[in-house]
Design an enzyme around this catalytic site. Structure first.
Site, mmCIF file in Angstrom:
data_model
loop_
_atom_site.group_PDB
_atom_site.id
_atom_site.type_symbol
_atom_site.label_atom_id
_atom_site.label_comp_id
_atom_site.label_asym_id
_atom_site.label_seq_id
_atom_site.Cartn_x
_atom_site.Cartn_y
_atom_site.Cartn_z
ATOM 1 N N THR A 275 -8.233 6.679 -1.699
ATOM 2 C CA THR A 275 -9.604 6.164 -1.792
ATOM 3 C C THR A 275 -10.587 7.294 -1.540
ATOM 4 O O THR A 275 -11.719 7.272 -2.027
ATOM 5 C CB THR A 275 -9.812 5.022 -0.758
ATOM 6 O OG1 THR A 275 -9.257 5.427 0.490
ATOM 7 C CG2 THR A 275 -9.168 3.738 -1.224
ATOM 8 N N HIS B 203 0.817 -1.222 0.000
ATOM 9 C CA HIS B 203 0.000 0.000 0.000
ATOM 10 C C HIS B 203 0.846 1.266 0.000
ATOM 11 O O HIS B 203 0.350 2.362 0.299
ATOM 12 C CB HIS B 203 -0.899 0.035 1.230
ATOM 13 C CG HIS B 203 -1.938 -1.036 1.271
ATOM 14 N ND1 HIS B 203 -3.212 -0.872 0.800
ATOM 15 C CD2 HIS B 203 -1.872 -2.311 1.701
ATOM 16 C CE1 HIS B 203 -3.894 -1.988 0.976
ATOM 17 N NE2 HIS B 203 -3.103 -2.875 1.510
ATOM 18 N N LYS C 200 -7.552 13.963 4.592
ATOM 19 C CA LYS C 200 -6.685 12.772 4.527
ATOM 20 C C LYS C 200 -5.651 12.923 5.642
ATOM 21 O O LYS C 200 -5.539 13.974 6.234
ATOM 22 C CB LYS C 200 -5.989 12.679 3.159
ATOM 23 C CG LYS C 200 -5.290 13.971 2.773
ATOM 24 C CD LYS C 200 -4.784 13.969 1.328
ATOM 25 C CE LYS C 200 -5.892 14.108 0.310
ATOM 26 N NZ LYS C 200 -5.775 13.056 -0.721
ATOM 27 N N ARG C 201 -4.853 11.906 5.904
ATOM 28 C CA ARG C 201 -3.810 12.046 6.923
ATOM 29 C C ARG C 201 -2.856 13.150 6.497
ATOM 30 O O ARG C 201 -2.666 13.425 5.301
ATOM 31 C CB ARG C 201 -3.059 10.720 7.089
ATOM 32 C CG ARG C 201 -3.807 9.658 7.847
ATOM 33 C CD ARG C 201 -4.049 10.009 9.278
ATOM 34 N NE ARG C 201 -2.830 10.148 10.049
ATOM 35 C CZ ARG C 201 -2.451 9.268 11.014
ATOM 36 N NH1 ARG C 201 -3.196 8.203 11.274
ATOM 37 N NH2 ARG C 201 -1.334 9.452 11.686
ATOM 38 N N LYS D 85 1.521 14.232 0.681
ATOM 39 C CA LYS D 85 0.134 14.549 0.280
ATOM 40 C C LYS D 85 0.000 16.055 -0.007
ATOM 41 O O LYS D 85 -0.944 16.489 -0.643
ATOM 42 C CB LYS D 85 -0.828 14.071 1.367
ATOM 43 C CG LYS D 85 -0.864 12.536 1.544
ATOM 44 C CD LYS D 85 -1.714 12.137 2.759
ATOM 45 C CE LYS D 85 -1.679 10.637 3.019
ATOM 46 N NZ LYS D 85 -2.533 9.841 2.129
ATOM 47 N N LYS E 295 -14.346 8.448 -3.339
ATOM 48 C CA LYS E 295 -15.575 8.783 -2.604
ATOM 49 C C LYS E 295 -16.112 10.144 -3.052
ATOM 50 O O LYS E 295 -17.314 10.325 -3.245
ATOM 51 C CB LYS E 295 -15.283 8.771 -1.095
ATOM 52 C CG LYS E 295 -14.934 7.403 -0.548
ATOM 53 C CD LYS E 295 -14.223 7.445 0.788
ATOM 54 C CE LYS E 295 -13.714 6.055 1.184
ATOM 55 N NZ LYS E 295 -12.781 6.096 2.353
HETATM 56 C C1 26W Z 1 4.404 0.810 9.871
HETATM 57 C C2 26W Z 1 3.605 2.021 9.855
HETATM 58 C C3 26W Z 1 2.660 2.045 8.698
HETATM 59 C C4 26W Z 1 1.286 2.029 8.953
HETATM 60 C C5 26W Z 1 0.405 2.074 7.893
HETATM 61 C C6 26W Z 1 3.157 2.095 7.396
HETATM 62 C C7 26W Z 1 2.258 2.128 6.323
HETATM 63 C C8 26W Z 1 0.913 2.113 6.614
HETATM 64 C C9 26W Z 1 -0.097 2.120 5.514
HETATM 65 C C10 26W Z 1 0.355 1.306 4.389
HETATM 66 C C11 26W Z 1 -0.308 3.486 5.054
HETATM 67 C C12 26W Z 1 -1.573 3.583 4.269
HETATM 68 O O1 26W Z 1 -2.625 3.696 4.819
HETATM 69 N N1 26W Z 1 -1.399 3.595 2.944
HETATM 70 C C13 26W Z 1 -2.507 3.994 2.131
HETATM 71 O O2 26W Z 1 -3.231 2.849 1.733
HETATM 72 C C14 26W Z 1 -4.386 3.195 0.993
HETATM 73 C C15 26W Z 1 -5.175 1.924 0.715
HETATM 74 O O3 26W Z 1 -4.531 1.162 -0.234
HETATM 75 C C16 26W Z 1 -4.008 3.924 -0.295
HETATM 76 O O4 26W Z 1 -5.175 4.310 -0.962
HETATM 77 C C17 26W Z 1 -3.151 5.146 0.024
HETATM 78 O O5 26W Z 1 -2.674 5.716 -1.165
HETATM 79 C C18 26W Z 1 -1.979 4.741 0.897
HETATM 80 O O6 26W Z 1 -1.247 5.879 1.346
#
Ligand code: 26W
Length: 814
Positions: A659, A361, A549-550, A555, A663
């Site tokens: 995502t 992701h 978004k975060r 971003k 929406k």
């Molecule tokens: C280890 C810490 C950590 C926690 C969460 C690293 C990475 C993440 C996630 C992968 C971050 C995340 O939420 N990525 C997002 O995933 C969405 C669903 O696929 C995508 O639409 C977003 O572009 C992506 O940033």
């Protein structure tokens, strides 16, 4: 697919009211007269859950037969949102609920609002998992969501008087939580630490300590599918949780230490969402839920068998790894098969590689988890042994494929002092997919190039999707009714491609006007929501422009706020003629990871720009900025339907998919964005003429990196940008304190890794186009309607269909 509207016998509103009364009496011990909205919320939720339970038992029984391969979705996060309304919709009980609650003398909205939103996720990844379990159940596919029931979810965000983010614990379980069923008798033992010894030729793990993993089951009702799947979230408990001897020695902290240590594992969600967390507790969390879940799956398909034939395991169930967080599951299944069921290495390996698949992701190197071998060795000594053996086997396999030593070294899973989880997932599973076409291509061309070259058939793409149940039907009832009117059916809710039937209506001005009226009514409703929730006044006769978004530098919320500052300055100094300024309200929603310094400074800047702009009579009615605190699913469900212009402005090549972008398009907002993530596919499908594109594409970004990027050059070359940055540096948004944002300004002018400054001019220039179109509401709304009509592809049902076809090779229960 058996089409049944409600569980077994459609219940009447009167019967449902009786069921609520019964729950009030027997589970809350109150009469209707004594009951509060919170009581009725719990009682109604339990009544709905009982209806779902019947169907759940039936679905579980059919699933356990193992005739149709089951999908297990392993995720450290499930951002489910509030449950009651969704359960009522999918169970076909919404009308009965509304009438029953009114008959009991309550407002349905007050009961729905009494629910505490579970925040068991950070952002995109967690919400995607929630949309996917909804689609799996709605498509009738046998499936389990497996994760952790954190006691504390994502922190609550407030802003202090200086506009700084303040985090407070999200104690969501402080009151009765009616949806989760704690199933003590299906607990699992999970062990840690200790050592591995040789016993008659076998490697035997002697763990040092263990915790009790107890499943908390949440029912996942499909939308009119007649199926109810399970979301099984594990909570940690100590076996012997109280040290009585210590207590008798009045060493009270010592007495509860075992309990605290064990329960710590499922205590809290790590609030990081794109930077790896090297903490031991994080690895304990990952192993905890994965080990419990794998043992649970064996129990479910081979109940009561102590010598099950697990060579059929991967035909009965497959495990989707939601990013690298559950990848320890690969060596864990190897350990279970070899150490607990005496399978030889090769048999275990063929079962394991067939069972697992990995979804990546992210593209950010800092988000790819790499665990220190020392940490894995200390916490999971047997797993480190197995990982080393997998890594050696991999090296030998690559050698056999003629891969050169340097590349083999680059691809090493185990480097001697670290374990690269993305590499372990790629070698240890059958398929690897990205979450948007561009992302999957970049994984093959860059991040995992060597692996793609060596195993091309493993790599595929599944573009993300969102569930139309929550994000259209529930969030936007006005638009839903208009779509159903336009199409003459509500079948679009479970077949979103039907939205294309709206295309011809885009040429029907009357229908377009109805569409515009829906947006206006949603804006009016959001003005009320914002007043109630944030105490702010919003002018609904402005363009609603949203970025939620975060908070992360890639971003580029910084690009948005610099453009807002430039606009403000332009109105103030008259370079933008006040009369042809298009009134705009800009909404921000974003949490920053607590340790992310520059992200938190960006939040402070945005809040202070809002303070200055919103209190400046010179721009009143022309420009307003609101940073809405505590962005969560509820806010998204209220803000997205009211939005006209959505910001998807990440640097090309950084947002894996996004995502939120889907929406907003599905709820009739136009997007201003870059060719990044799923923006590319949204623009392709809705039509370039119905999307505001700006900025560099991936190749242009790569070549600017290659040639050397000097952000200061852009600062010098665009006076709008220079002015905006100078205002920030000059203290305009910090009561004259020129140092308040110095680190941010310094980063912009000297580093600016995500090229905010390089894309500023293109972004500023496209605003005129946006405003020109907005002054032609019929044309604006026609394009917005075409966004809706052409975005059916972005349903999570379509995404799940892709996983079923290309990765899981299974389908609905027979
Ligand atoms: C280890 C810490 C950590 C926690 C969460 C690293 C990475 C993440 C996630 C992968 C971050 C995340 O939420 N990525 C997002 O995933 C969405 C669903 O696929 C995508 O639409 C977003 O572009 C992506 O940033």
């Amino acid at each position: 697919m058996t089409e049944i509207t409600a569980p077994k016998s459609p219940v009447t509103a009167e019967q449902f009211a009786d069921e609520i009364r019964e729950q009030l009496k027997y589970s809350q011990g109150v009469t209707v007269e004594q009951a509060t909205a919170a009581d009725v919320y719990v009682a109604a939720s339990k009544a709905v859950r009982n209806h779902l339970q019947d169907v759940w038992m039936d679905t579980q029984a059919r699933t356990a037969k193992g005739e149709t391969k089951t999908v297990a979705y392993f995720s450290a996060e499930f951002l489910m949102g509030k449950q009651l309304e969704n359960a009522l919709l999918n169970a076909g009980l919404t009308d009965q609920f509304d009438k029953a609650v009114e008959a009991l003398g309550f407002e349905p909205k007050d009961i729905v609002d009494a629910e505490y939103e579970p925040g068991l996720g950070n952002g995109g990844l967690g919400r995607l998992a929630a949309c996917y379990v909804d689609s799996l159940a709605s498509l009738g596919v046998p499936a389990f969501g497996y994760g952790i029931q954190y006691r504390y979810g994502i922190f609550k965000q407030t802003f202090d008087e200086n506009g700084k983010q303040v985090e407070t614990p999200d104690y969501w379980l402080k009151n009765e939580e009616p949806w989760g069923h704690i199933d003590y008798n299906r607990d699992q033992k999970v062990s840690f630490g200790g050592e591995v010894v040789e016993e008659n030729g076998k490697r035997v793990w002697k763990p040092a300590w263990s915790v009790r993993a107890i499943p908390v089951d949440y029912l996942v009702p499909g939308y009119k599918s007649g199926n109810v799947n399970t979301l099984r979230l594990w909570t940690a408990r100590a076996y012997d949780e109280f040290d009585l001897l210590a207590f008798n020695r009045s060493e009270y902290m010592e007495a509860v230490k075992p309990q605290v240590a064990a329960e710590n594992i499922s205590k809290i969600l790590y609030p990081e969402d794109s930077t790896k967390v090297g903490k031991e507790l994080r690895l304990e969390q990952q192993y905890f839920f994965v080990s419990a879940s794998l043992h649970d799956a064996i129990r479910f398909f081979y109940p009561g068998e102590d010598k099950p034939d697990l060579t059929t395991f991967a035909d009965k169930i497959c495990f989707q790894l939601n990013d690298t967080h559950p990848v320890i599951g690969i060596p864990e299944l190897m350990r279970i098969l070899i150490d607990e069921y005496d399978y030889d290495w090769d048999t275990a390996w063929s079962i394991t590689t067939k069972a697992f698949n990995y979804t990546c992701h992210t593209l950010l190197p800092e988000a790819l988890e790499v665990w220190p071998a020392s940490l894995i060795g200390e916490l999971l000594p047997r797993h480190l042994e197995i990982i080393e053996k997998i890594s050696d086997q991999f090296k030998a396999e690559l050698k056999g494929k003629g891969v050169d030593d340097a590349t083999i070294n680059d691809m090493a899973i185990y480097t001697g002092d670290a374990v690269r989880m993305a590499y372990l997932a790629t070698y240890g599973g059958s398929y690897v997919n990205g979450v948007a076409a561009l992302h999957s291509q970049l994984l093959k061309d860059m991040t995992l190039k060597n692996f793609s070259d060596a195993y091309p058939s493993k790599f595929t793409n599944v573009t993300n999707g969102v569930t139309p149940r929550r994000f259209i039907k529930l969030a936007n009832p006005r638009l839903s009714d208009l779509i159903t009117e336009g199409l003459g059916t509500d079948k679009w809710i479970s077949d979103l491609d039907l939205l294309e039937g709206l295309e011809p209506l885009a040429n029907d001005d009357e229908f377009v006007k109805k569409f515009a009226a829906v947006k206006q009514a949603n804006k009016h409703a959001f003005v009320g929501f914002a007043k109630d929730h944030y105490g702010i006044d919003i002018d609904e006769n402005t363009m609603f422009n949203t970025m939620c978004k975060r908070l992360h530098e890639y971003k580029r919320q910084s690009l948005k706020i610099l453009a807002v500052i430039s606009r403000y300055a332009g109105i103030k100094n008259g370079t933008i003629n006040a009369d042809d300024v298009l009134p705009r309200t800009v909404f921000f929603g974003a949490k920053a990871a607590p340790g992310y310094y520059l992200a938190k400074m960006t939040i402070q800047l945005i809040n202070n720009v809002a303070r200055v702009v919103n209190n400046d009579p010179d721009v009143k009615g022309k420009l307003a900025v609101h940073f809405l605190p505590n962005y969560n699913i509820e806010m998204a469900q209220n803000l997205i339907p009211a939005t006209e212009l959505d910001e998807q402005i990440s640097q090309a090549g950084k947002e894996a998919s996004g995502t939120g972008n889907m929406k907003f398009a599905l709820n009739g907002a136009l997007t201003v964005g870059t060719l990044d993530g799923a923006n590319v596919e949204i623009r392709e499908r809705v039509g370039a003429e119905n999307f505001f594109l700006f900025g560099m594409n991936v190749d242009e970004v790569e070549s600017l990196y290659a040639t050397g990027y000097d952000p200061a050059k852009y600062y010098e070359s665009d006076p709008r940008l220079k002015q905006a940055i100078d205002l920030v540096a000059g203290g305009t948004f910090s009561e004259g304190d020129r140092n308040a944002y110095a680190p941010l300004v310094a980063d912009w002018l000297t580093k600016d890794w995500f090229m905010t400054l390089a894309d500023f001019s293109s972004y500023a220039n496209i605003q005129a186009q946006i405003e020109e179109l907005y002054t032609h509401p019929l044309d604006w709304n026609r394009k917005a309607l075409l966004n809706v009509a052409r975005s059916g592809f972005f349903s999570s049902d379509r995404a799940i269909e892709d996983y079923l076809k290309d990765i899981w090779h299974t389908g609905p229960l027979a």
